[in-house]
Design a protein around this motif. Structure first.
Motif, PDB file in Angstrom:
ATOM      1  N   SER A 237     -31.761   2.605  43.092  1.00  0.00           N
ATOM      2  CA  SER A 237     -32.386   1.791  44.133  1.00  0.00           C
ATOM      3  C   SER A 237     -32.499   2.585  45.430  1.00  0.00           C
ATOM      4  CB  SER A 237     -31.571   0.515  44.366  1.00  0.00           C
ATOM      5  OG  SER A 237     -30.356   0.823  45.053  1.00  0.00           O
ATOM      6  N   SER A 238     -33.070   1.960  46.460  1.00  0.00           N
ATOM      7  CA  SER A 238     -33.098   2.547  47.788  1.00  0.00           C
ATOM      8  C   SER A 238     -32.236   1.698  48.712  1.00  0.00           C
ATOM      9  CB  SER A 238     -34.542   2.636  48.314  1.00  0.00           C
ATOM     10  OG  SER A 238     -34.581   3.347  49.538  1.00  0.00           O
ATOM     11  N   ALA A 239     -32.262   2.005  50.000  1.00  0.00           N
ATOM     12  CA  ALA A 239     -31.502   1.237  50.988  1.00  0.00           C
ATOM     13  C   ALA A 239     -32.478   0.547  51.932  1.00  0.00           C
ATOM     14  CB  ALA A 239     -30.568   2.167  51.772  1.00  0.00           C
ATOM     15  N   LYS A 240     -32.015  -0.513  52.580  1.00  0.00           N
ATOM     16  CA  LYS A 240     -32.855  -1.253  53.518  1.00  0.00           C
ATOM     17  C   LYS A 240     -32.590  -0.764  54.940  1.00  0.00           C
ATOM     18  CE  LYS A 240     -33.150  -5.412  50.677  1.00  0.00           C
ATOM     19  NZ  LYS A 240     -34.536  -5.125  50.283  1.00  0.00           N
ATOM     20  N   GLY A 241     -33.661  -0.727  55.737  1.00  0.00           N
ATOM     21  CA  GLY A 241     -33.538  -0.310  57.121  1.00  0.00           C
ATOM     22  C   GLY A 241     -34.896  -0.304  57.783  1.00  0.00           C
ATOM     23  N   GLU A 242     -34.936   0.054  59.056  1.00  0.00           N
ATOM     24  CA  GLU A 242     -36.183   0.081  59.808  1.00  0.00           C
ATOM     25  C   GLU A 242     -36.889   1.414  59.597  1.00  0.00           C
ATOM     26  OE1 GLU A 242     -37.845  -0.224  64.422  1.00  0.00           O
ATOM     27  OE2 GLU A 242     -35.717  -0.589  63.980  1.00  0.00           O
ATOM     28  N   VAL A 243     -38.070   1.360  59.016  1.00  0.00           N
ATOM     29  CA  VAL A 243     -38.829   2.574  58.729  1.00  0.00           C
ATOM     30  C   VAL A 243     -39.424   3.128  60.022  1.00  0.00           C
ATOM     31  CG1 VAL A 243     -40.847   3.514  57.540  1.00  0.00           C
ATOM     32  CG2 VAL A 243     -39.352   1.889  56.364  1.00  0.00           C
ATOM     33  N   VAL A 244     -39.175   4.416  60.264  1.00  0.00           N
ATOM     34  CA  VAL A 244     -39.701   5.104  61.446  1.00  0.00           C
ATOM     35  C   VAL A 244     -40.785   6.093  61.048  1.00  0.00           C
ATOM     36  CG1 VAL A 244     -39.116   6.651  63.365  1.00  0.00           C
ATOM     37  CG2 VAL A 244     -37.528   4.833  62.700  1.00  0.00           C
ATOM     38  N   ASN A 245     -40.542   6.898  60.018  1.00  0.00           N
ATOM     39  CA  ASN A 245     -41.481   7.953  59.617  1.00  0.00           C
ATOM     40  C   ASN A 245     -41.224   8.294  58.157  1.00  0.00           C
ATOM     41  OD1 ASN A 245     -43.236  10.109  59.434  1.00  0.00           O
ATOM     42  ND2 ASN A 245     -42.022  11.483  60.699  1.00  0.00           N
ATOM     43  N   THR A 246     -42.166   7.948  57.282  1.00  0.00           N
ATOM     44  CA  THR A 246     -41.969   8.154  55.846  1.00  0.00           C
ATOM     45  C   THR A 246     -42.410   9.540  55.381  1.00  0.00           C
ATOM     46  OG1 THR A 246     -44.158   7.223  55.361  1.00  0.00           O
ATOM     47  CG2 THR A 246     -42.299   5.692  55.380  1.00  0.00           C
ATOM     48  N   ALA A 247     -42.916  10.373  56.294  1.00  0.00           N
ATOM     49  CA  ALA A 247     -43.581  11.621  55.904  1.00  0.00           C
ATOM     50  C   ALA A 247     -42.703  12.551  55.078  1.00  0.00           C
ATOM     51  CB  ALA A 247     -44.098  12.346  57.144  1.00  0.00           C
ATOM     52  N   CYS A 248     -41.406  12.599  55.365  1.00  0.00           N
ATOM     53  CA  CYS A 248     -40.538  13.596  54.728  1.00  0.00           C
ATOM     54  C   CYS A 248     -39.561  12.988  53.722  1.00  0.00           C
ATOM     55  CB  CYS A 248     -39.748  14.349  55.796  1.00  0.00           C
ATOM     56  SG  CYS A 248     -40.761  15.139  57.050  1.00  0.00           S
ATOM     57  N   ALA A 249     -39.677  11.690  53.469  1.00  0.00           N
ATOM     58  CA  ALA A 249     -38.670  11.009  52.654  1.00  0.00           C
ATOM     59  C   ALA A 249     -38.606  11.560  51.231  1.00  0.00           C
ATOM     60  CB  ALA A 249     -38.949   9.505  52.633  1.00  0.00           C
ATOM     61  N   GLY A 250     -39.764  11.795  50.612  1.00  0.00           N
ATOM     62  CA  GLY A 250     -39.769  12.338  49.256  1.00  0.00           C
ATOM     63  C   GLY A 250     -39.201  13.738  49.191  1.00  0.00           C
ATOM     64  N   ASP A 251     -39.448  14.526  50.232  1.00  0.00           N
ATOM     65  CA  ASP A 251     -38.892  15.878  50.287  1.00  0.00           C
ATOM     66  C   ASP A 251     -37.377  15.841  50.384  1.00  0.00           C
ATOM     67  OD1 ASP A 251     -41.586  16.535  50.464  1.00  0.00           O
ATOM     68  OD2 ASP A 251     -41.519  16.726  52.646  1.00  0.00           O
ATOM     69  N   ALA A 252     -36.865  14.912  51.200  1.00  0.00           N
ATOM     70  CA  ALA A 252     -35.406  14.779  51.341  1.00  0.00           C
ATOM     71  C   ALA A 252     -34.779  14.367  50.019  1.00  0.00           C
ATOM     72  CB  ALA A 252     -35.076  13.765  52.434  1.00  0.00           C
ATOM     73  N   MET A 253     -35.450  13.471  49.303  1.00  0.00           N
ATOM     74  CA  MET A 253     -34.935  13.037  47.999  1.00  0.00           C
ATOM     75  C   MET A 253     -34.871  14.206  47.020  1.00  0.00           C
ATOM     76  SD  MET A 253     -36.426  10.203  45.307  1.00  0.00           S
ATOM     77  CE  MET A 253     -35.545   8.817  46.015  1.00  0.00           C
ATOM     78  N   LEU A 254     -35.982  14.947  46.908  1.00  0.00           N
ATOM     79  CA  LEU A 254     -36.027  16.046  45.942  1.00  0.00           C
ATOM     80  C   LEU A 254     -35.027  17.133  46.297  1.00  0.00           C
ATOM     81  CD1 LEU A 254     -37.237  17.488  43.526  1.00  0.00           C
ATOM     82  CD2 LEU A 254     -39.085  18.320  45.023  1.00  0.00           C
ATOM     83  N   SER A 255     -34.969  17.508  47.563  1.00  0.00           N
ATOM     84  CA  SER A 255     -34.099  18.617  47.965  1.00  0.00           C
ATOM     85  C   SER A 255     -32.635  18.302  47.738  1.00  0.00           C
ATOM     86  CB  SER A 255     -34.343  18.970  49.430  1.00  0.00           C
ATOM     87  OG  SER A 255     -34.135  17.850  50.268  1.00  0.00           O
ATOM     88  N   THR A 256     -32.226  17.096  48.069  1.00  0.00           N
ATOM     89  CA  THR A 256     -30.810  16.749  47.893  1.00  0.00           C
ATOM     90  C   THR A 256     -30.466  16.562  46.418  1.00  0.00           C
ATOM     91  OG1 THR A 256     -31.408  14.461  48.455  1.00  0.00           O
ATOM     92  CG2 THR A 256     -30.433  15.798  50.201  1.00  0.00           C
ATOM     93  N   PHE A 257     -31.427  16.114  45.625  1.00  0.00           N
ATOM     94  CA  PHE A 257     -31.191  16.032  44.179  1.00  0.00           C
ATOM     95  C   PHE A 257     -30.986  17.432  43.611  1.00  0.00           C
ATOM     96  CE2 PHE A 257     -32.898  15.774  39.759  1.00  0.00           C
ATOM     97  CZ  PHE A 257     -31.907  14.959  39.237  1.00  0.00           C
ATOM     98  N   ILE A 258     -31.886  18.354  43.958  1.00  0.00           N
ATOM     99  CA  ILE A 258     -31.743  19.745  43.521  1.00  0.00           C
ATOM    100  C   ILE A 258     -30.418  20.320  44.011  1.00  0.00           C
ATOM    101  CG2 ILE A 258     -32.675  22.083  43.747  1.00  0.00           C
ATOM    102  CD1 ILE A 258     -35.421  20.764  44.270  1.00  0.00           C
ATOM    103  N   GLY A 259     -30.131  20.073  45.288  1.00  0.00           N
ATOM    104  CA  GLY A 259     -28.936  20.654  45.896  1.00  0.00           C
ATOM    105  C   GLY A 259     -27.655  20.177  45.250  1.00  0.00           C
ATOM    106  N   LYS A 260     -27.569  18.885  45.002  1.00  0.00           N
ATOM    107  CA  LYS A 260     -26.345  18.352  44.408  1.00  0.00           C
ATOM    108  C   LYS A 260     -26.153  18.847  42.975  1.00  0.00           C
ATOM    109  CE  LYS A 260     -24.451  16.054  47.719  1.00  0.00           C
ATOM    110  NZ  LYS A 260     -23.083  16.352  48.197  1.00  0.00           N
ATOM    111  N   LEU A 261     -27.246  19.006  42.242  1.00  0.00           N
ATOM    112  CA  LEU A 261     -27.126  19.598  40.905  1.00  0.00           C
ATOM    113  C   LEU A 261     -26.685  21.054  41.003  1.00  0.00           C
ATOM    114  CD1 LEU A 261     -30.249  18.162  39.014  1.00  0.00           C
ATOM    115  CD2 LEU A 261     -27.877  17.366  38.912  1.00  0.00           C
ATOM    116  N   GLU A 262     -27.191  21.770  42.008  1.00  0.00           N
ATOM    117  CA  GLU A 262     -26.791  23.165  42.234  1.00  0.00           C
ATOM    118  C   GLU A 262     -25.296  23.251  42.531  1.00  0.00           C
ATOM    119  OE1 GLU A 262     -27.768  27.377  42.832  1.00  0.00           O
ATOM    120  OE2 GLU A 262     -28.748  25.705  41.813  1.00  0.00           O
TER     121      GLU A 262
END
Length: 312
Positions: A237-262
């Motif tokens: 799932s995701s978390a609830k909150g006030e959206v300010v800027n969605t531009a980088c959200a997918g990048d943050a998801m992918l990078s941290t997924f890669i990073g944690k597996l690393e």
């Protein structure tokens, strides 16, 4: 070692306004300049996690110099190829609504494309290359296919986050991971986003796996994400909150997924952290801090939908 390739980097200018009106001077109450481009965002988040990485891309002019200098100050290695022209500056305005103005970027000549492909061939075997983002003028979509071929030949682990339909042609070269969002997944299979139920996403992910992808991570915005591999399918799932800027959200998801597996964490733990990172970034002006991610982890729910027998 992880390498990232952003074909068309940018500076992202975030501005906050009370409202945005035509034909008048609109004055901002805040502004923020950040080196950007999808794989550059991945490099930045990996660096925040303490993971050494090298950022690659085509850059030019004063804005390109700004990006390279900012990355070096973040202790990110760079292997940039300079071209004539000026690296684009994109504008994201948060007023009564969210506005996104994205520029084209410089023209990249054929000689520079060849130079970049040679740089990729020099990446050591068993390293990871994450390619993410749009292409600048002068580069056709088959650039992605050439990269996939090189990585397959050199045993470089390839991660692709691209919106081009040539993604399907890259799958025969067995990329380690692909990350379409739900709109991109629908487009790949000529469907409307409304048709993407959870069951349909699982079905399409299975098709992508059979075509050659080793793992598929579908980001779904406020709905979280669905991950598929030959071993498991997991929904987060995701978390609830006030959206300010969605531009980088997918990048943050992918990078941290890669990073944690690393960092040798489990797929499930990596997905929870990655979903929190995507949400925390959507609630921020730009890429989030690690402390903001940590604050949202307890809000993330995870569920295993299918086991290995699904692919039997």
């Amino acid at each position: 070692m992880i390498y990232t390739l952003t074909p068309n980097p940018a500076i992202d200018l975030y501005v906050g306004l009370d409202q945005l009106k035509p034909s008048v001077v609109n004055r901002t109450y805040e502004e923020d300049y950040q080196p950007n481009g999808k794989a550059i965002n991945i490099s930045i988040m990996l660096s925040k996690l303490g993971i050494t990485n090298t950022a690659m891309g085509f850059i030019g002019g004063f804005s390109g110099e700004f990006i390279e200098q900012e990355l070096k100050e973040m202790s990110i290695n760079t292997s940039m190829i300079y071209v004539k022209g000026i690296t684009r500056i994109n504008v994201f305005a948060n007023a009564d609504k969210e506005y996104k103005i994205v520029n084209k970027g410089p023209l990249v000549p054929h000689s520079k494309i060849v130079e970049m492909l040679e740089e990729i061939r020099r990446i050591p075997t068993n390293c990871t290359l994450c390619v993410s983002g749009s292409l600048p003028r002068g580069i056709k979509d088959d650039f992605y296919i050439e990269i996939a071929k090189i990585c397959h030949q050199k045993n470089i682990k390839l991660i692709l986050d691209i919106s081009s339909h040539v993604l399907l042609e890259c799958l025969k070269y067995k990329p380690l991971l692909i990350k379409p969002n739900d709109d991109e997944l629908a487009s790949l299979f000529q469907l409307s986003p409304a048709e993407l139920t959870e069951e349909k996403i699982m079905e399409l992910n299975n098709t992508l796996l059979k075509m050659g992808a080793q793992q598929v991570l579908v980001s779904r915005g406020e709905k979280g994400a669905i991950y598929s591999s030959p071993q498991r399918i997991v929904k987060v799932s995701s978390a609830k909150g006030e959206v300010v800027n969605t531009a980088c959200a997918g990048d943050a998801m992918l990078s941290t997924f890669i990073g944690k597996l690393e960092l040798n964490e489990s797929v499930e733990d990596a997905l929870i952290y990655a979903s929190a990172a995507g949400a925390a970034t959507a609630f921020s002006k730009g890429l989030c801090s690690l402390s903001h991610i940590q604050a949202l982890i307890s809000d993330i729910l995870i569920e295993t939908l299918k086991e290995e027998s699904f692919y039997g």
